[in-house]
Design an enzyme around this catalytic site. Structure first.
Site, PDB file in Angstrom:
ATOM      1  CB  SER A 106      -4.688 -13.938  -3.725  1.00 30.25           C
ATOM      2  OG  SER A 106      -4.563 -14.324  -5.091  1.00 30.25           O
ATOM      3  N   GLY A 107      -5.120 -11.218  -5.595  1.00 25.19           N
ATOM      4  CA  GLY A 107      -4.361 -10.300  -6.437  1.00 25.19           C
ATOM      5  C   GLY A 107      -3.327 -10.988  -7.299  1.00 25.19           C
ATOM      6  CB  THR A 108      -2.814 -14.583  -8.233  1.00 23.50           C
ATOM      7  OG1 THR A 108      -2.814 -15.079  -6.895  1.00 23.50           O
ATOM      8  CG2 THR A 108      -1.826 -15.373  -9.066  1.00 23.50           C
ATOM      9  CG  HIS A 138      10.940 -17.283 -15.889  1.00 23.55           C
ATOM     10  ND1 HIS A 138       9.871 -17.415 -15.031  1.00 23.55           N
ATOM     11  CD2 HIS A 138      10.661 -18.044 -16.988  1.00 23.55           C
ATOM     12  CE1 HIS A 138       8.977 -18.231 -15.576  1.00 23.55           C
ATOM     13  NE2 HIS A 138       9.435 -18.635 -16.768  1.00 23.55           N
ATOM     14  N   PRO A 139       9.664 -14.154 -15.303  1.00 22.06           N
ATOM     15  CG  PRO A 139       7.584 -14.444 -16.293  1.00 22.06           C
ATOM     16  CD  PRO A 139       9.044 -14.496 -16.590  1.00 22.06           C
ATOM     17  CG  ASP A 141      11.981 -19.707 -12.773  1.00 18.19           C
ATOM     18  OD1 ASP A 141      11.140 -20.195 -11.984  1.00 18.19           O
ATOM     19  OD2 ASP A 141      12.241 -20.193 -13.893  1.00 18.19           O
ATOM     20  CG  ASN A 150      -1.155 -16.136  -1.133  1.00 14.98           C
ATOM     21  OD1 ASN A 150      -1.694 -15.673  -2.132  1.00 14.98           O
ATOM     22  ND2 ASN A 150      -1.262 -17.407  -0.785  1.00 14.98           N
ATOM     23  CG  HIS A 197     -30.140  20.856  21.958  1.00 22.23           C
ATOM     24  ND1 HIS A 197     -30.323  19.500  22.046  1.00 22.23           N
ATOM     25  CD2 HIS A 197     -29.430  21.220  23.062  1.00 22.23           C
ATOM     26  CE1 HIS A 197     -29.769  19.045  23.171  1.00 22.23           C
ATOM     27  NE2 HIS A 197     -29.211  20.068  23.790  1.00 22.23           N
ATOM     28  CB  SER A 327     -30.616  28.392  -9.179  1.00 20.31           C
ATOM     29  OG  SER A 327     -31.901  28.034  -9.665  1.00 20.31           O
ATOM     30  CE  LYS A 333     -31.161  28.908  -3.992  1.00 21.20           C
ATOM     31  NZ  LYS A 333     -30.046  28.100  -3.486  1.00 21.20           N
ATOM     32  CD  GLU A 340     -24.412  22.230  -1.875  1.00 23.58           C
ATOM     33  OE1 GLU A 340     -24.191  22.005  -3.083  1.00 23.58           O
ATOM     34  OE2 GLU A 340     -25.294  23.014  -1.472  1.00 23.58           O
TER      35      GLU A 340
END
Length: 475
Positions: A106-108, A138-139, A141, A150, A197, A327, A333, A340
């Site tokens: 949940s990431g709580t 308070h963290p 409250d 959630n 093609h 290379s 080269k 890429e």
């Protein structure tokens, strides 16, 4: 002096690094999840700070923080809490978020990490003792008032993803589109042979080919906009299961409004909080657009790679800028490294989509999806990879590409598909025989038609005019 301090939570005492702003629950998560060494993406950390700021604004305006709760805050304390949340949003405390991505689904853990940092930083701003057992801000409250992980954690994911797409990916795609569109305009009169093609086809203009690439990028911009649209509904206000327990009925709307004002992105409260809490379908849709963009970037860069192949034994119709020796054994080269690189980025994003799809489909059981940290991390990785790759490709490749007009034009007359323009004059069957004879004899279609006097010179020259073949004609 010890390098650690003792913090306490509902499960007992925990040793925490002495000067850390986080507390006991964060440290427990650090200890429990020594998995990858990957911490949450900074975009998500900043969004969590912004969400906490918006939640604080909502609770302040609704009278909850200063009301009759367990421990009301005064105006100065509210302001300190908001300032601390703003600091997190601005990236001031990025080193205070040490929890591994692969944590509680949940990431709580990360939600509490943010709550603890904001709480202790607010106390410090108030000249209080952030190491004291009693927290005046308070963290749970106060910082987490009216919230659950959630609903706030997925809200932060939506905010982070939308901001990253708008601020990073869309500008990068626009730059890439502009670069290709300029090439399309500059190369509009250069004739080359078409290929379907991987076989010779009728002529077209190099500018038309790159105009097609530019259109792919324009559509990618549209898809990026649609990706933002998929995450505009915010779960905040649903709390634990979507019922909104322990929050004000107007809280979700207030938070969404505050976030919209802060970001200039039109976030709204979720229409149905039970859906918004339990499912991450919007994120799956969002990443589906990112997957399509990745497919486009793979295709465009791979086509440019092929057009630049050579320089003597390939097509070499487009000269790509030399960026580095190609290379360790072949002197001189040079390889199409930017193409890429982009193709690898696209492959990674397409693989990421499998993670997002599976997490969305199988991770949402009843009232909660339990794959959210990896969904947020993976989506943000995709957005940032696509944006950085597009920026680099423009700077180090597409802006400096040059057309090789000689290589483009020398193949046109040799193509057997030139015979296609003779269909209206001699029919498909006779034209087919002519093409086979040209291939067998090594002669061009024009040479055979002249030898066999199939058409008069004026008509033949008009029919085999390569420029004329690049557009439809009514006659």
């Amino acid at each position: 002096m010890s390098d650690f301090r003792t913090e306490r939570d509902s499960m007992g005492d925990v040793q925490v690094p002495r000067n850390a702003y986080y507390g006991a629950q964060t440290q427990r998560a650090v200890d429990n999840f020594p998995i990858s060494g990957w911490t949450l993406h900074t975009d998500l950390i900043h969004a969590m700070g912004l969400v906490k700021f918006a939640c604080g604004i909502a609770n302040r305006d609704l009278g909850k923080l200063t009301g009759t709760g367990k421990r009301p805050l005064n105006d100065k304390e509210v302001e300190a809490m908001l300032n601390a949340a703003r600091e997190v949003a601005n990236g001031k405390h990025d080193d205070q978020f040490p929890i591994d991505v692969f944590q509680t689904g949940s990431g709580t853990s990360s939600n509490m990490n943010v709550n603890e940092v904001i709480s202790n930083r607010a106390i410090e701003l108030l000249d209080g003792d952030r190491f004291a057992a009693e927290k005046p801000v308070h963290p749970n409250d106060h910082v987490n008032m009216g919230q659950s992980t959630n609903d706030t954690f997925p809200t932060a994911i939506h905010v982070a993803v939308a901001m990253a797409i708008r601020n990073k990916l869309i500008p990068a795609l626009k730059k890439f589109h502009e670069s290709l569109a300029k090439k399309a305009e500059a190369w509009d009169q250069i004739i080359k042979i078409g290929r379907t093609h991987l076989a010779d086809a009728t002529p077209l203009r190099l500018g038309q080919e790159f105009g097609g690439f530019a259109r792919q990028l324009q559509l990618s911009i549209d898809r990026a906009e649609a990706a933002v649209g998929a995450v505009l509904e915010l779960p905040v206000g649903g709390t634990a299961v979507g019922s909104g327990i322990n929050t004000h009925p107007e809280f979700g709307d207030h938070v969404a409004t505050a976030l919209a004002e802060e970001t200039s992105i039109p976030f709204v409260e979720a229409e149905n909080h039970f859906e918004a809490n339990a499912q991450r379908d919007g994120l799956v849709e969002c990443h589906g657009h990112l997957r399509t963009i990745a497919s486009t970037l793979f295709n465009v860069s791979n086509n440019i790679r092929w057009l630049g192949s050579g320089p003597r034994c390939g097509f070499y119709e487009v000269q790509l800028p030399d960026r580095q020796p190609g290379s360790s054994i072949m002197p001189g080269k040079v390889n199409p490294v930017m193409c890429e690189s982009m193709m690898q980025v696209a492959a990674r994003v397409m693989g990421n989509d499998q993670t997002i799809t599976l997490s969305g489909a199988a991770g949402g059981n009843f009232q909660l999806n339990i794959m959210m940290p990896v969904m947020g991390q993976t989506t943000l990785e995709s957005v940032n990879l696509l944006a950085s790759s597009a920026d680099a490709f423009v700077e180090f490749c597409s802006d400096d590409m040059e057309a090789n007009e000689e290589a483009c034009e020398q193949m046109v007359e040799q193509s057997l598909s030139m015979v296609t323009s003779l269909n209206p004059y001699i029919g498909y069957e006779k034209a087919s025989k002519l093409a086979k004879e040209a291939f067998k004899s090594g002669k061009t279609i024009r040479e055979l038609c002249t030898e066999q006097q199939i058409l008069d010179e004026a008509t033949l020259n008009e029919a085999l005019d390569p420029m004329r073949m690049t557009e439809p004609h009514a006659d």
